[in-house]
Design an enzyme around this catalytic site. Sequence first.
Site, PDB file in Angstrom:
ATOM      1  N   GLU A 118      23.031  31.567 153.226  1.00 53.30           N
ATOM      2  CA  GLU A 118      21.753  31.938 153.835  1.00 53.30           C
ATOM      3  C   GLU A 118      21.452  31.092 155.072  1.00 53.30           C
ATOM      4  O   GLU A 118      20.846  31.576 156.031  1.00 53.30           O
ATOM      5  CB  GLU A 118      20.641  31.830 152.793  1.00 53.30           C
ATOM      6  CG  GLU A 118      20.773  32.920 151.732  1.00 53.30           C
ATOM      7  CD  GLU A 118      19.795  32.794 150.588  1.00 53.30           C
ATOM      8  OE1 GLU A 118      19.285  33.826 150.134  1.00 53.30           O
ATOM      9  OE2 GLU A 118      19.550  31.652 150.131  1.00 53.30           O
ATOM     10  N   GLU A 138      23.878  33.922 143.203  1.00 50.80           N
ATOM     11  CA  GLU A 138      22.679  33.567 142.442  1.00 50.80           C
ATOM     12  C   GLU A 138      22.552  34.309 141.118  1.00 50.80           C
ATOM     13  O   GLU A 138      22.072  33.738 140.122  1.00 50.80           O
ATOM     14  CB  GLU A 138      21.429  33.806 143.300  1.00 50.80           C
ATOM     15  CG  GLU A 138      21.137  32.701 144.313  1.00 50.80           C
ATOM     16  CD  GLU A 138      21.909  32.849 145.608  1.00 50.80           C
ATOM     17  OE1 GLU A 138      21.618  32.116 146.567  1.00 50.80           O
ATOM     18  OE2 GLU A 138      22.830  33.703 145.668  1.00 50.80           O
TER      19      GLU A 138
END
Length: 264
Positions: A118, A138
């Site tokens: 990210e 995740e």
Amino acid sequence: MTDQAAVTEHQEPPVITERRERVLVVTLNRPDQRNAVNAGVAQGIAAALDTLDADRELSVGVVTGAGGYFCAGMDLKAFAAGETPWVDGSGFAGITERTSDKPLIAAVEGFAVAGGLEIALACDLIVAAQGAKLGIPEVKRSLVAAGGGLLRLPRMIPRNVANELALTGDPITAERGYELGLVNRVTEPGQTLQAALELAAAIAANGPLGLAGSKRILRESADWPQAEAFARQRPIWEPIFASEDAREGATAFAEKRAPVWRGK
């Protein structure tokens, strides 16, 4: 020149900045923790981006990691201990919600996963080493890639590929990322910073106002209705066309010499 952020006595700074002509190199410096993001890293990145934006002598930033890898994402142990890897107004890692006004290049060695990817996605260009792993795993921990991974990936690669990355949590290689258009350049391992600096030098040779304006339009226009796009970009480009640098660019072209930018 080196800036230190969130440093306690006798510890290495979690983020190191170094000026290389018109380029600011920002290094995540927690190699023993695979450059995982804690509060110190988040604050250090945010401070580095403030420095980049505030200094007219700087045109481009390069974000990289120490120890042969980019970033493993959020430091879960630090988070469990109460540390917050978010910065008000800037988001996770001090970058995912408010990036620099100036172009940023991610130089990825080893892996950029979870929050690490990210951070790279918040940059404008990605240079990655052969075999480097890119992913948002995740869901494997019953979490969500809330630092922009789920928002940015579907705009950068085919939606079904983004869906697969998000829902399986499995990574792709830098080579696959290059095929998909996610990665700009693939290098030999250990060469990403040099390649990123070469790319940064090519960018930094251009007018700083033109770079900032172009980046702003590229970023913001994704959400503009097509019928309003030209009107919305006008207040961004008009002041740039009227600037001293625009006149200098035209004059230098006519005189067949390199321009001297002043950032105004």
